[in-house]
Write an enzyme that holds these catalytic residues in place. Sequence first.
Site, short mmCIF file in Angstrom:
data_model
loop_
_atom_site.label_atom_id
_atom_site.label_comp_id
_atom_site.label_asym_id
_atom_site.label_seq_id
_atom_site.Cartn_x
_atom_site.Cartn_y
_atom_site.Cartn_z
N LYS A 269 0.65 -1.17 -0.03
CA LYS A 269 -0.14 -0.02 -0.07
C LYS A 269 0.78 1.15 -0.29
CE LYS A 269 -3.96 -1.91 2.66
NZ LYS A 269 -4.90 -1.69 1.57
N ARG A 343 -10.28 -11.81 1.76
CA ARG A 343 -11.08 -12.82 1.30
C ARG A 343 -10.54 -14.24 1.26
NH1 ARG A 343 -11.55 -9.39 -3.87
NH2 ARG A 343 -11.25 -7.65 -2.49
N1 BES Z 1 -7.99 -3.75 4.39
C1 BES Z 1 -8.10 -3.44 3.37
C2 BES Z 1 -9.69 -2.65 2.80
C3 BES Z 1 -9.89 -1.24 3.75
C4 BES Z 1 -9.53 -0.13 3.10
C5 BES Z 1 -10.30 -1.31 4.90
C6 BES Z 1 -9.56 0.96 3.67
C7 BES Z 1 -10.41 -0.10 5.68
C8 BES Z 1 -10.10 0.86 5.01
C9 BES Z 1 -8.32 -4.56 2.20
O1 BES Z 1 -7.45 -5.81 2.48
C10 BES Z 1 -7.73 -4.21 0.89
O2 BES Z 1 -6.71 -3.84 0.76
N2 BES Z 1 -8.51 -4.23 -0.21
C11 BES Z 1 -8.19 -3.62 -1.35
C12 BES Z 1 -9.02 -4.59 -2.49
C13 BES Z 1 -8.16 -4.38 -3.88
C14 BES Z 1 -6.83 -4.78 -3.84
C15 BES Z 1 -9.10 -5.17 -4.79
C16 BES Z 1 -8.88 -2.37 -1.56
O3 BES Z 1 -9.93 -2.06 -1.12
O4 BES Z 1 -8.14 -1.40 -1.96
MN MN Z 2 -5.55 -5.47 1.83
#
Ligand code: BES
Ligand code: MN
Length: 493
Positions: A269, A343
């Site tokens: 990230k 997931r």
């Molecule tokens: N933990 C994150 C989702 C999240 C984002 C929670 C902001 C709380 C605040 C999750 O694991 C994630 O990174 N999701 C990605 C999915 C994408 C790679 C398809 C996302 O939402 O960007």
């Molecule tokens: Mn994630």
Amino acid sequence: MSQPTPITFQSIDIDTLATATGRVAVFVTPEGKLDHAARRANRLTKGVLARLIKSESFAKAKPGQVITLAWPTGMAAEALDVLVIARRLTAIEARKAGAALARAKGDKALLVMAGNMTRAADLALGLALRDYRFDAHKTDANDADNMAGDITIAHNRPDDMEQALAPGLAVAEGVRMTRDLVNEPANVLTTGEFADRLVEMQNLGLKVEVLEEDQLEKLGMRTLLCVGQGSDSPSKVVVMQWNGGEKDAPPLALVGKGVVFDTGGISIKPAAGMEDMTMDMGGAGVVAGTMRALAQRNAKANVVGLVGLVENMPSGNAVRPGDVIRSMKGDTVEVINTDAEGRLVLCDVMWYAQERFEPAGMIDLATLTGAIIIGLGHENAGVFSNDDALCNRFLKAAKAEGEGAWRMPLGQVYDDLLKSRIADMKNIGGRAAGSITAAQFLQRFVKDETPWIHLDIAGVALTKTATDYAPKGATGWGVMALNRLVADMFEQE
Ligand code: BES
Ligand code: MN
Ligand code: ZN
């Protein structure tokens, strides 16, 4: 766990109004009618309340609002909190009024002159929920001198109110546990520490098991394990059973995403805001808090809570984009993006929950997608379901508890977006409908006969501004709704 401020009901002694130190709260209706205690406060202060109700600020005040009069003459208190409140009100209105008093309270003692208010237990619950601070890591706050003052509610039926409040306080403790877990930083709340805190709940009568990596390997939980394989903290699955219902009646299963920190892994990230990913165990936190609430109030229901505890880190042995992993169910997953890890954790735990417990229903909770925040903001969790009856029951329970929840669609066309060239599925769809394709991924691990709800709580688990019931930070969203759902499903005569 952080300690709740004690709340006690007491019979009314009108003379304490003059002598009580700290803060004193009295009630005035939106029409400006003073109750018995407010009239006495008015007399003590030589007519301050009479002046207040004629003022512009009172005319503008909304029901449930607190108007604070500082250092009132004739009283020992340092503040007189005037709660603008109708004589007849709903449970939610009473709760919100209690929360407004808690917001004003700070760390002072508070005496609430509640008279014969019928909803005093709801008011007290609002106080208990909103009177929360996470100061475990604030050096000064932990001095004995800085402990918060108690809350006393003067009422003409104190014993009845105390009894009516008891189940509410059990739920408030569950909410508090969830908030503490979600607020805790990832260097403290490792997978091991998380599991330890759950094992501690055995003293409430919960049966708690911790499955370690070698056992998870034997079970074939490869998609869960691949997420944690880059971390020094071992992955764990914790199973909490509450058997308060009929013997052998199939349980409701609650499954939580417990990513104690989500760097994104190799698909790392951006730096800005990454610190918030300490809350990525929010789903597991809600499952834990709900199990605590059920045990604490001795619920007549069978509920099993399962959480997958992992840390998503980049490292030389982390899972890579492009890797193909076999799930416990047997389906293979092409990991396109290691940041879509929630997931991968949930699918194995959900499969395990169904194989082992054959649950009457299954609800998973996860801070799963950023996309749900784009769609619904911080006001509503995303609700996905394969069963209208269960889903409507949940939505009704959430509404009754004032916890926002909004149903989202599922469908074959979304599922098609998960097709992989080389495996049974990919772990991401694309940018479009990100929350829905995440839910579709999960549904591939739900048996047709299992009524199921997926709750995407990424927007509601933690907020940057205070909510009705919580200061900024972790909210504990979902504990009250799930507790009520359990009561509605299993505890109606
Ligand atoms: N933990 C994150 C989702 C999240 C984002 C929670 C902001 C709380 C605040 C999750 O694991 C994630 O990174 N999701 C990605 C999915 C994408 C790679 C398809 C996302 O939402 O960007
Ligand atoms: Mn994630
Ligand atoms: Zn995540």
